[in-house]
Design an enzyme around this catalytic site. Structure first.
Site, mmCIF file in Angstrom:
data_model
loop_
_atom_site.group_PDB
_atom_site.id
_atom_site.type_symbol
_atom_site.label_atom_id
_atom_site.label_comp_id
_atom_site.label_asym_id
_atom_site.label_seq_id
_atom_site.Cartn_x
_atom_site.Cartn_y
_atom_site.Cartn_z
ATOM 1 N N ASP A 47 0.821 -0.845 -0.076
ATOM 2 C CA ASP A 47 0.073 -0.037 -0.185
ATOM 3 C C ASP A 47 1.341 1.015 0.239
ATOM 4 O OD1 ASP A 47 -2.624 1.248 1.025
ATOM 5 O OD2 ASP A 47 -1.719 2.590 1.848
ATOM 6 N N TYR A 52 2.946 10.071 -0.445
ATOM 7 C CA TYR A 52 4.189 9.471 0.564
ATOM 8 C C TYR A 52 5.574 9.979 -0.668
ATOM 9 C CZ TYR A 52 0.222 6.698 2.562
ATOM 10 O OH TYR A 52 -0.667 6.421 3.137
ATOM 11 N N LYS A 77 -3.106 5.752 -3.789
ATOM 12 C CA LYS A 77 -4.303 6.854 -3.872
ATOM 13 C C LYS A 77 -4.105 8.022 -4.322
ATOM 14 C CE LYS A 77 -3.868 4.619 0.853
ATOM 15 N NZ LYS A 77 -2.253 4.187 0.594
ATOM 16 N N HIS A 110 -7.907 9.766 -1.094
ATOM 17 C CA HIS A 110 -6.919 9.939 -0.568
ATOM 18 C C HIS A 110 -7.595 10.250 0.725
ATOM 19 C CE1 HIS A 110 -3.014 9.122 1.351
ATOM 20 N NE2 HIS A 110 -3.392 9.385 2.307
ATOM 21 N N SER A 233 7.112 -1.762 8.983
ATOM 22 C CA SER A 233 7.919 -1.218 9.361
ATOM 23 C C SER A 233 8.516 -1.451 8.414
ATOM 24 C CB SER A 233 7.631 -2.166 10.471
ATOM 25 O OG SER A 233 9.273 -2.504 11.141
#
Length: 276
Positions: A47, A52, A77, A110, A233
């Site tokens: 994702d 980002y 998105k 988004h 992570s």
């Protein structure tokens, strides 16, 4: 460790892995290594989002993986600044190019950004992309029940997914209910509350009883509630642990005790503060 990830059937028949790997707040230069580690661990759903700034890093990892495209499930998105019919079509093509892909498995709006009043127009562009088979499923993110209702009333395709902030301290129950009413899958972003719930005594106690980590308890709670999750992570050991969720099961009492941790009646976060 079991890495056979269950899938959830979306309302158009597409199968989506119930556990994916999120890359929110991962710098582009670190993304390739993180996604590569996730793919090696067994994740097949990734994702990302244009905002980002790491779609290129995701794409590089996918290209290097050698994994067949049909075995991957890739989500991106469209951001607020690209909302609108033509802008959305252009933003989608730009995301595809950065990812190095020919199609997406899931594309989301988004944020609804109701003050711009462009989310229905944006949705209609996404419907065209879906009809043109450039996306296998389309959905939304951070939509409240009123936003969902408007898209469903004025559009021709019901969203397949609504991705919202959801964790034990913020359970967004009205949104979950609205999603369920329309056959929309709930996907949790920030499923671990960015680590804020890992020291909660209820969760720690359940973790000790099952000899697993607090993070694994929270993620298992999500899974048993039927949600899709995208834990994040950059640490390989945690990437692996976040997928090791299938060797134990929470009891109904344990699920209820985590349900009781809901502390916040917010209907959603502010996009200026958090871009999940």
């Amino acid at each position: 460790m079991t890495t056979a990830i269950p899938t959830i059937t979306l309302n158009n028949g597409v199968e989506m892995p119930q556990v994916g790997f999120g890359v929110f707040q991962v710098p582009n230069e670190e993304t390739t290594a993180a996604v590569s580690a996730a793919l090696k661990a067994g994740y097949r759903s990734i994702d990302t989002a244009s905002i980002y700034g790491n779609e290129e890093g995701v794409g590089a990892a996918l290209a290097q993986s050698g994994i067949a495209r049909e075995d991957l499930f890739i989500t991106s998105k469209v951001w607020i600044s690209d909302m609108g019919y033509e802008q959305t079509l252009e933003a989608f093509e730009a995301s595809l190019q950065r990812l190095g892909l020919d199609f997406l498995d899931l594309f989301l709006i988004h944020w609804p950004a109701p003050e711009k009043d462009l989310y229905v127009e944006t949705w209609k562009a996404m419907e065209k992309l879906y009809t043109d088979k450039k996306i296998r499923a389309i959905g939304v993110s951070n939509f409240q029940p009123a936003h969902l209702a408007k898209v469903i009333a004025e559009g021709s395709v019901i969203p397949a997914v609504n991705q919202v902030e959801l964790h034990p301290a913020l359970q967004n129950r009205e949104v979950i209910a609205a999603n369920a009413q329309h056959g929309i899958v709930t996907e949790a972003w920030s499923p671990l509350a960015q680590g804020a719930m890992l020291t909660d005594e209820t969760i720690v106690g359940i973790a000790q009883a099952h000899e697993v980590s607090a993070a694994q308890v929270i993620l298992r709670w999500h899974l048993q509630q039927g949600r899709v999750i995208i834990p994040k992570s950059v640490t390989e050991s945690r990437i692996i642990a976040n997928l090791d969720l299938f060797g134990f099961e929470l009891t109904s009492d344990e699920l209820a005790s985590i349900d009781a941790l809901d502390r916040d009646g917010r209907t959603g976060p502010n996009p200026d503060a958090f871009n999940g």
